[in-house]
Design a protein around this motif. Structure first.
Motif, PDB file in Angstrom:
ATOM      1  N   SER A 105     -16.751   1.649  -2.583  1.00  0.00           N
ATOM      2  CA  SER A 105     -16.178   2.137  -3.837  1.00  0.00           C
ATOM      3  C   SER A 105     -15.899   3.633  -3.738  1.00  0.00           C
ATOM      4  CB  SER A 105     -17.140   1.858  -4.997  1.00  0.00           C
ATOM      5  OG  SER A 105     -18.363   2.563  -4.796  1.00  0.00           O
ATOM      6  N   GLY A 106     -15.284   4.164  -4.776  1.00  0.00           N
ATOM      7  CA  GLY A 106     -15.053   5.601  -4.902  1.00  0.00           C
ATOM      8  C   GLY A 106     -13.654   6.057  -4.556  1.00  0.00           C
ATOM      9  N   VAL A 107     -12.829   5.147  -4.022  1.00  0.00           N
ATOM     10  CA  VAL A 107     -11.508   5.598  -3.594  1.00  0.00           C
ATOM     11  C   VAL A 107     -10.638   5.995  -4.785  1.00  0.00           C
ATOM     12  CG1 VAL A 107     -10.343   3.362  -3.594  1.00  0.00           C
ATOM     13  CG2 VAL A 107      -9.732   5.080  -1.876  1.00  0.00           C
ATOM     14  N   SER A 108     -10.885   5.397  -5.941  1.00  0.00           N
ATOM     15  CA  SER A 108     -10.092   5.764  -7.130  1.00  0.00           C
ATOM     16  C   SER A 108     -10.383   7.207  -7.542  1.00  0.00           C
ATOM     17  CB  SER A 108     -10.397   4.816  -8.293  1.00  0.00           C
ATOM     18  OG  SER A 108     -11.763   4.897  -8.663  1.00  0.00           O
ATOM     19  N   TYR A 109     -11.629   7.644  -7.406  1.00  0.00           N
ATOM     20  CA  TYR A 109     -11.955   9.035  -7.723  1.00  0.00           C
ATOM     21  C   TYR A 109     -11.212   9.975  -6.771  1.00  0.00           C
ATOM     22  CZ  TYR A 109     -15.889   6.814 -10.135  1.00  0.00           C
ATOM     23  OH  TYR A 109     -16.669   6.024 -10.942  1.00  0.00           O
ATOM     24  N   MET A 110     -11.170   9.588  -5.498  1.00  0.00           N
ATOM     25  CA  MET A 110     -10.457  10.400  -4.512  1.00  0.00           C
ATOM     26  C   MET A 110      -8.987  10.570  -4.901  1.00  0.00           C
ATOM     27  SD  MET A 110      -9.440   9.295  -0.657  1.00  0.00           S
ATOM     28  CE  MET A 110      -8.243   8.155  -1.381  1.00  0.00           C
ATOM     29  N   LEU A 111      -8.352   9.477  -5.316  1.00  0.00           N
ATOM     30  CA  LEU A 111      -6.934   9.546  -5.680  1.00  0.00           C
ATOM     31  C   LEU A 111      -6.734  10.329  -6.966  1.00  0.00           C
ATOM     32  CD1 LEU A 111      -6.052   5.861  -4.787  1.00  0.00           C
ATOM     33  CD2 LEU A 111      -5.332   7.891  -3.536  1.00  0.00           C
ATOM     34  N   GLU A 112      -7.629  10.149  -7.921  1.00  0.00           N
ATOM     35  CA  GLU A 112      -7.504  10.882  -9.183  1.00  0.00           C
ATOM     36  C   GLU A 112      -7.775  12.374  -8.978  1.00  0.00           C
ATOM     37  OE1 GLU A 112      -6.241   9.970 -11.808  1.00  0.00           O
ATOM     38  OE2 GLU A 112      -6.703   7.896 -12.344  1.00  0.00           O
ATOM     39  N   ASP A 113      -8.662  12.702  -8.043  1.00  0.00           N
ATOM     40  CA  ASP A 113      -8.910  14.115  -7.740  1.00  0.00           C
ATOM     41  C   ASP A 113      -7.614  14.797  -7.313  1.00  0.00           C
ATOM     42  OD1 ASP A 113     -11.561  13.608  -8.210  1.00  0.00           O
ATOM     43  OD2 ASP A 113     -12.149  13.586  -6.092  1.00  0.00           O
ATOM     44  N   PHE A 152      -9.966  -1.736 -12.164  1.00  0.00           N
ATOM     45  CA  PHE A 152      -8.751  -1.696 -12.981  1.00  0.00           C
ATOM     46  C   PHE A 152      -7.699  -0.813 -12.317  1.00  0.00           C
ATOM     47  CE2 PHE A 152      -6.259   0.716 -16.044  1.00  0.00           C
ATOM     48  CZ  PHE A 152      -5.645  -0.292 -16.762  1.00  0.00           C
ATOM     49  N   TYR A 153      -8.130   0.335 -11.840  1.00  0.00           N
ATOM     50  CA  TYR A 153      -7.210   1.317 -11.254  1.00  0.00           C
ATOM     51  C   TYR A 153      -6.501   0.736 -10.025  1.00  0.00           C
ATOM     52  CZ  TYR A 153      -5.672   5.656  -9.022  1.00  0.00           C
ATOM     53  OH  TYR A 153      -4.919   6.641  -8.425  1.00  0.00           O
ATOM     54  N   LEU A 154      -7.261   0.135  -9.131  1.00  0.00           N
ATOM     55  CA  LEU A 154      -6.657  -0.375  -7.904  1.00  0.00           C
ATOM     56  C   LEU A 154      -5.704  -1.527  -8.186  1.00  0.00           C
ATOM     57  CD1 LEU A 154      -9.666  -0.232  -5.420  1.00  0.00           C
ATOM     58  CD2 LEU A 154      -7.659   1.254  -5.490  1.00  0.00           C
ATOM     59  N   ASP A 182      -4.032  -2.028 -10.913  1.00  0.00           N
ATOM     60  CA  ASP A 182      -2.853  -1.442 -11.555  1.00  0.00           C
ATOM     61  C   ASP A 182      -1.953  -0.755 -10.528  1.00  0.00           C
ATOM     62  OD1 ASP A 182      -1.409  -0.531 -14.033  1.00  0.00           O
ATOM     63  OD2 ASP A 182      -1.963   1.424 -13.199  1.00  0.00           O
ATOM     64  N   GLN A 183      -2.545   0.035  -9.649  1.00  0.00           N
ATOM     65  CA  GLN A 183      -1.761   0.777  -8.670  1.00  0.00           C
ATOM     66  C   GLN A 183      -1.105  -0.151  -7.637  1.00  0.00           C
ATOM     67  OE1 GLN A 183      -1.280   4.342  -8.493  1.00  0.00           O
ATOM     68  NE2 GLN A 183      -1.947   4.019 -10.593  1.00  0.00           N
ATOM     69  N   MET A 184      -1.752  -1.273  -7.333  1.00  0.00           N
ATOM     70  CA  MET A 184      -1.156  -2.209  -6.376  1.00  0.00           C
ATOM     71  C   MET A 184      -0.172  -3.167  -7.041  1.00  0.00           C
ATOM     72  SD  MET A 184      -4.109  -3.315  -3.659  1.00  0.00           S
ATOM     73  CE  MET A 184      -5.287  -3.949  -4.862  1.00  0.00           C
ATOM     74  N   GLY A 185      -0.189  -3.211  -8.385  1.00  0.00           N
ATOM     75  CA  GLY A 185       0.703  -4.125  -9.081  1.00  0.00           C
ATOM     76  C   GLY A 185       0.282  -5.571  -8.964  1.00  0.00           C
TER      77      GLY A 185
END
Length: 497
Positions: A164-172, A234-236, A238-241
């Motif tokens: 986990s944590g990749v969404s934080y990396m992208l949002e950063d 949710f983020y992943l 959404d981003q992957m469609g």
């Protein structure tokens, strides 16, 4: 103690941070504080949070993830070294998983005791002989690293089952790009914003072999909104469609997995699962599971659906297996490990247990199947009563714990913004690590950090994302950087040259 930004004195900046220092010298304190507060507001508005449940939490609650606008920077040369080490480790982990669920050559050769596999709580013997999607078991591998000096990087954990944590990396990065576009665009950074497309391509490449005449249907399977990492699920999706689904949205019929849609049931080909093995299917694991899908594991065994990461891959990131990863690199790849592993003691071994009990105050104690720093005790920071309680737990269940050397994590600057009224002081300037700095001025102080690198392993090859997640402790002395315990995040820069 290694400082990521400075060498010996506060005014001597390491070369990778030259652009950051020039920027800090030019920006005025109130403006920087205003941007720090704006960044925190962006995180709150976007719902970038972490749900805290269970042991250690006074009560279940949702907490924002603290974000620091000062980036962590790797030079191109530093990154090339890390990239080679991360790739090597991911290759060895997948070779081990394929072997453990296959012929177990490493056991036959005497390079790893059989009881390490058979005694591991993440071992799924019923999956032995089952083909993993695309021939890969751990498709997304996250590797946690502590930096000790200019060139010494030490692995402290591998994460294979649900990294986990990749969404934080992208949002950063997105937040930094919004707030400081000139700085980000002029710094010469490697891109990370294509991660969702890379992940989707990887998932598509793992489609079942019979799906050849259409695009595969991919879903992200979440335990639900109560899960600590629901925001990321949710983020992943959404981003992957692709669809974000819960167990109740899926069912198995005629051996295939179906998802309920407004247009009627649709066959699912690839599941990016964010649910632990035991809860995926109540007929094959926890019978009381309300978040799984009955008969899902049979559909997986029959090759009707691909599950990523493959069930059973938690064997490789169980902490009781961690001491053998360097040996895996030598055995499967015939190479010398490029990244050190932290010195680790398996308490299941009597001699190791005796050593650990004698040196509790010097070591970090970890449950073998714990996640998110849950149950971790840092000996040098623990009081006597806690150490006694830990000793009792070790004696009762030695196989349930390991101990690691206490590493001196590197430190990185963190902005401490005063309250809004204080920051509006016209003459406020940025002050570096000065204990006597007036409270009304914005300050930059050092905090311990670690690094989580992400490796994507597809049937066609391995990619290391040029960046990762830097977690930062909030308190001056703390070595705990996990978001569950209040740790924050900061953007990680990898320079092009």
């Amino acid at each position: 103690m290694f400082d990521e930004m400075f060498t010996q004195a506060p005014d001597r900046v390491r070369p990778p941070y030259a652009a950051v220092k020039r920027w800090l010298d030019m920006v005025d304190g109130p403006s920087l504080c205003a941007r720090q507060r704006e960044a925190e507001s962006v995180f709150r508005r976007a719902g970038i949070s972490f749900a805290v449940h269970g042991p250690g939490a006074a009560e279940d609650h949702e907490q924002p993830v603290p974000f620091d606008v000062l980036p962590r920077v790797f030079s191109a040369e530093e990154w090339r070294s890390l990239e080679r080490g991360l790739t090597q480790r991911a290759r060895a982990i997948n070779a081990f998983l394929a072997d453990a669920y296959g012929a177990q050559e490493i056991v036959r050769a005497g390079a790893l005791p059989a009881e390490v596999i058979n005694g591991c709580r993440a071992w799924r013997s019923q999956l032995r002989g089952i083909d993993a999607p695309g021939g890969v078991h751990a498709h997304v591998v996250a590797i946690d690293i502590a930096r000790l000096d200019e060139s010494r990087f030490v692995v402290v954990e591998d994460n294979c089952r649900i990294p986990s944590g990749v969404s934080y990396m992208l949002e950063d990065r997105e937040t930094m790009s919004q707030l400081f576009p000139d700085l980000v665009h002029s710094a010469g950074l490697r891109r990370i914003d294509d991660y969702p497309q890379r992940l989707r391509d990887l998932l598509g490449s793992c489609r079942p072999s019979h799906v050849t005449d259409r695009d595969p249907t991919i879903v992200v399977l979440t335990p639900g909104a109560g899960n600590s990492a629901y925001y990321e699920h949710f983020y992943l999706a959404d981003q992957m469609g692709v669809e974000l689904v819960e167990g109740a949205d899926l069912h198995v019929e005629d051996g295939r997995v179906w998802v309920r849609t407004t247009a009627g049931p649709q066959v699912v080909d690839v599941i990016y699962r964010r649910i632990d093995d035991a809860y995926l299917d109540p007929l094959a694991g926890e019978r009381d599971s309300l978040i799984g899908v009955p008969e899902l594991m049979q559909a997986y065994r029959d090759g009707q659906v691909s599950i990523v990461n493959a069930p059973g891959c938690g064997l490789a990131d169980d902490k009781s297996v961690f001491p053998f990863v360097s040996q895996m690199i030598r055995f499967y790849l015939g190479e010398t490990p490029l990244l050190e592993s932290a010195n680790t003691w398996r308490c299941a071994e009597p001699e190791s247990l005796a050593y650990v009990l004698e040196h509790l105050r010097e070591l970090v104690i970890k449950p073998v199947d714990g996640a998110g720093a849950e149950g971790v005790v840092i000996g040098p920071h623990a009081d006597e009563s806690l150490l006694q309680a830990v000793a009792a737990r070790l004696r009762d269940d030695p196989a349930g714990y390991i101990a690691q050397e206490t590493l001196s994590l590197s430190r990185c600057p963190r902005l401490l913004a005063p309250t809004r009224g204080d920051a509006d002081e016209a003459d406020a300037e940025i002050t570096f690590a000065l204990d006597d700095a007036p409270d009304e001025q914005p300050r930059v102080e050092s905090r311990h950090v670690d690094f989580r690198g992400y490796v994507l392993c597809s049937p066609s090859g391995i990619q290391v994302l040029p960046g990762g997640l830097t977690r930062v402790a909030q308190d001056e002395r703390s070595l705990i950087v996990n978001t569950r315990y209040g740790g924050g995040v900061k953007d990680t820069w990898v320079l092009t040259e």
